[in-house]
Design a protein around this motif. Structure first.
Motif, mmCIF file in Angstrom:
data_model
loop_
_atom_site.group_PDB
_atom_site.id
_atom_site.type_symbol
_atom_site.label_atom_id
_atom_site.label_comp_id
_atom_site.label_asym_id
_atom_site.label_seq_id
_atom_site.Cartn_x
_atom_site.Cartn_y
_atom_site.Cartn_z
ATOM 1 N N GLY A 1 9.270 -4.798 -6.214
ATOM 2 C CA GLY A 1 8.943 -3.391 -6.764
ATOM 3 C C GLY A 1 7.542 -2.620 -6.656
ATOM 4 O O GLY A 1 7.247 -2.129 -5.660
ATOM 5 N N SER B 1 22.253 -7.363 -2.252
ATOM 6 C CA SER B 1 23.506 -7.934 -3.377
ATOM 7 C C SER B 1 24.540 -8.375 -2.300
ATOM 8 O O SER B 1 24.895 -9.450 -2.939
ATOM 9 C CB SER B 1 23.325 -6.638 -4.150
ATOM 10 N N GLY C 1 9.344 -13.616 -9.474
ATOM 11 C CA GLY C 1 9.887 -13.729 -10.965
ATOM 12 C C GLY C 1 11.416 -13.439 -11.201
ATOM 13 O O GLY C 1 12.379 -12.929 -12.050
HETATM 14 C C1 LIG Z 1 13.306 -8.506 -11.360
HETATM 15 S S1 LIG Z 1 12.529 -6.937 -10.404
HETATM 16 C C2 LIG Z 1 10.959 -7.785 -9.459
HETATM 17 C C3 LIG Z 1 10.325 -7.512 -9.559
HETATM 18 C C4 LIG Z 1 8.602 -7.869 -8.806
HETATM 19 N N1 LIG Z 1 9.283 -8.580 -7.208
HETATM 20 C C5 LIG Z 1 7.983 -9.017 -9.963
HETATM 21 O O1 LIG Z 1 8.697 -10.265 -9.625
HETATM 22 O O2 LIG Z 1 7.720 -8.887 -11.293
HETATM 23 C C6 LIG Z 1 13.946 -7.037 -9.585
HETATM 24 C C7 LIG Z 1 13.525 -6.372 -8.378
HETATM 25 O O3 LIG Z 1 14.363 -6.205 -7.308
HETATM 26 C C8 LIG Z 1 15.110 -5.204 -7.230
HETATM 27 N N2 LIG Z 1 16.733 -5.097 -6.760
HETATM 28 C C9 LIG Z 1 17.709 -5.548 -7.093
HETATM 29 N N3 LIG Z 1 18.421 -5.723 -6.903
HETATM 30 C C10 LIG Z 1 18.551 -5.513 -5.604
HETATM 31 C C11 LIG Z 1 19.099 -5.076 -4.536
HETATM 32 N N4 LIG Z 1 20.078 -5.653 -4.940
HETATM 33 N N5 LIG Z 1 19.007 -4.860 -3.532
HETATM 34 C C12 LIG Z 1 17.306 -4.363 -3.314
HETATM 35 N N6 LIG Z 1 16.504 -5.251 -4.145
HETATM 36 C C13 LIG Z 1 16.670 -4.865 -5.743
HETATM 37 C C14 LIG Z 1 14.450 -4.105 -8.442
HETATM 38 O O4 LIG Z 1 14.471 -3.030 -7.536
HETATM 39 C C15 LIG Z 1 13.255 -4.579 -8.321
HETATM 40 O O5 LIG Z 1 11.999 -4.179 -7.687
#
Ligand SMILES: C[S@@+](CC[C@H](N)C(=O)[O-])C[C@H]1O[C@@H](n2cnc3c(N)ncnc32)[C@H](O)[C@@H]1O
Length: 333
Positions: free
Chosen positions: A104, A155, A175
Motif C-alpha cells: 500500500g 491471491s 494490517g
Molecule cells: C488492507 S490493505 C493493507 C495496506 C497496508 N499494508 C497496511 O497494513 O495498512 C491491503 C493491501 O494489499 C493489497 N492487495 C490486496 N489484494 C492483493 C493481491 N491479491 N495481491 C497483491 N496485493 C494485494 C492492496 O492493494 C492493499 O495495498
C-alpha cells in the motif's frame, strides 16, 4: 535456492538511476479478469474478489479508512510496533531483505526502517500505480536503502522475482490482510510465505482478533461512509473492466459480523430489483440481494498460532495491546 519467475511474465523497468526498480509480475490479462468477474457475478450468491477493491482510488480510500476513529486496527497495530519493535528486531535480526506484502502506502514498513536497517526493501502490491508513487516518495526519504517494487497478484500464489536477492528475508504482512483469505486459503498462503522466506526466513504479521460484534461492525461501516465509498468503488471497477452497467446509486454498503464464521463480511446490496449487463452476460438481482465483496476473518491468538505452526513455522512469538484487540506475530521456520 531458486525463486521462480512468474511463467515468463517478467517485464522489468528501471525507473531512474537513483529511483526504485519496478518489476511487473502479473500482466493485466483483461480476458482473464473479465472471465473471473463474470463467473463471480453469475454465482449464487454473487461475489467479487476483494482484490478488485484496490485501484489507485481504492488504495487512497483505504488510506482514508485508516484515519477513521472507528477503524482501530491500524492505530492499535502501529502502537504494538512502536512499543515492541526493538524486541521484534532482536529476534528477527537487522539488515535483512524486508519483503512487504500488500505494501500500500509503505508507511508501516518505513516506520520500522530505523530499527530494522533493511539491506533491501521489496514492496509487493496489486495496486501498481499507487505502489509506484508510494515507493518513489519513500526512496526520496531513504536514498540509501535499496528499494524494489513488485506489481503482483498473490491471491492464488506467491511468486517473488530474483531481484529480491539472496540475503536473509523478513516477510512483513501487516494490517490483518491475512483475514481476507479463508482459513484454508490462509494456511496455503502462509506455507507459500514460509517457502518464499527461504532457510532462516522470518514472518512479521498483523492479525485482528475476535471482539464484540458492534465494535467490529462499526469499524467496517463508519458514520462518515468512507468504507461505503471504498466498497462501492468496486462497481466503478466492474464497469471499467467488464463494460458493466452498474449504477452506484442502486447499491448500498453492508458490513456484518458472521459469528459462526468469525468474519466481517462486506456486501453490495441492491436497493431495488435490477439487472446488471455486460458483454456476454447478465445478472438479475432482487431488491435486497447482495454481491459479497470481502471477508475479514478475526482470529484468536491460539487459533492463529496453530495456523502458523500448521504452515510450517516452528517458532512463534506474539505481542498484543492491553485490550487484546490486535496481535502481531513473529514466526520463524
Ligand atoms: C488492507 S490493505 C493493507 C495496506 C497496508 N499494508 C497496511 O497494513 O495498512 C491491503 C493491501 O494489499 C493489497 N492487495 C490486496 N489484494 C492483493 C493481491 N491479491 N495481491 C497483491 N496485493 C494485494 C492492496 O492493494 C492493499 O495495498
Amino acid at each position: 535456492m531458486e525463486f521462480p519467475l512468474g511463467q515468463g511474465m517478467l517485464v522489468a523497468h528501471t525507473a531512474a538511476m537513483t529511483g526504485p526498480r519496478f518489476i511487473q509480475l502479473h500482466r493485466e490479462d483483461s480476458a482473464a479478469l473479465r472471465e473471473e468477474l463474470a463467473q463471480g457475478l453469475s454465482a449464487d450468491p454473487a461475489s467479487v474478489s476483494p482484490k478488485f477493491l484496490y485501484d489507485a482510488l481504492g488504495s487512497r480510500l483505504f488510506d482514508a479508512i485508516t484515519e477513521l476513529p472507528e477503524y482501530y486496527p491500524t492505530r492499535v497495530e502501529r502502537a504494538i510496533f512502536d512499543r515492541h519493535a526493538a524486541t521484534m528486531v532482536a529476534i528477527a535480526g537487522r539488515g535483512r531483505t524486508l519483503i512487504d506484502l500488500g505494501a500500500g502506502n509503505c508507511e508501516k514498513a518505513a516506520r520500522l526502517f530505523d530499527v530494522l536497517a533493511p539491506l533491501r526493501y521489496v514492496a509487493v502490491d496489486i495496486s501498481v500505480d499507487y505502489l509506484r508513487e508510494s515507493l518513489a516518495s519513500l526512496q526520496r526519504q531513504y536514498p540509501s536503502v535499496e528499494m524494489v517494487g513488485v506489481g503482483a497478484d498473490f491471491s492464488t500464489s506467491l511468486t517473488l522475482p530474483p531481484e529480491v536477492g539472496r540475503g536473509e528475508r523478513l516477510v512483513f504482512y501487516p494490517g490483518s490482510s491475512i483475514g481476507n483469505f479463508t482459513p484454508h486459503e490462509a494456511l496455503r498462503f502462509l506455507s507459500q510465505v514460509r517457502a518464499a522466506g527461504g532457510g532462516g526466513g522470518a514472518l512479521l504479521i498483523g492479525v485482528d482478533l475476535v471482539k464484540p460484534k458492534p465494535m467490529l461492525e462499526l469499524a467496517y461501516d463508519d458514520p462518515l461512509k468512507v468504507t461505503a465509498a471504498f466498497n462501492l468503488n468496486l462497481l466503478r471497477r466492474l464497469n471499467a473492466l467488464l463494460d458493466c452497467d452498474a449504477r452506484i446509486e442502486d447499491f448500498a454498503h453492508v458490513a456484518l459480523f458472521n459469528e459462526a464464521e468469525s468474519r466481517i463480511e462486506m456486501h453490495l446490496q441492491a436497493r431495488r430489483a435490477l439487472t446488471l449487463h455486460w458483454a456476454g452476460g447478465e445478472r438479475a438481482l432482487a431488491a435486497g440481494e447482495r454481491i459479497h465483496t470481502e471477508n475479514s476473518y478475526k482470529y484468536t491468538i491460539e487459533g492463529f498460532d496453530r495456523l502458523l505452526r500448521e504452515a510450517g513455522f516452528s517458532r512463534t512469538t506474539h505481542w498484543t495491546d492491553e485490550r487484546q484487540w490486535f496481535a502481531v506475530f513473529l514466526a520463524t521456520a
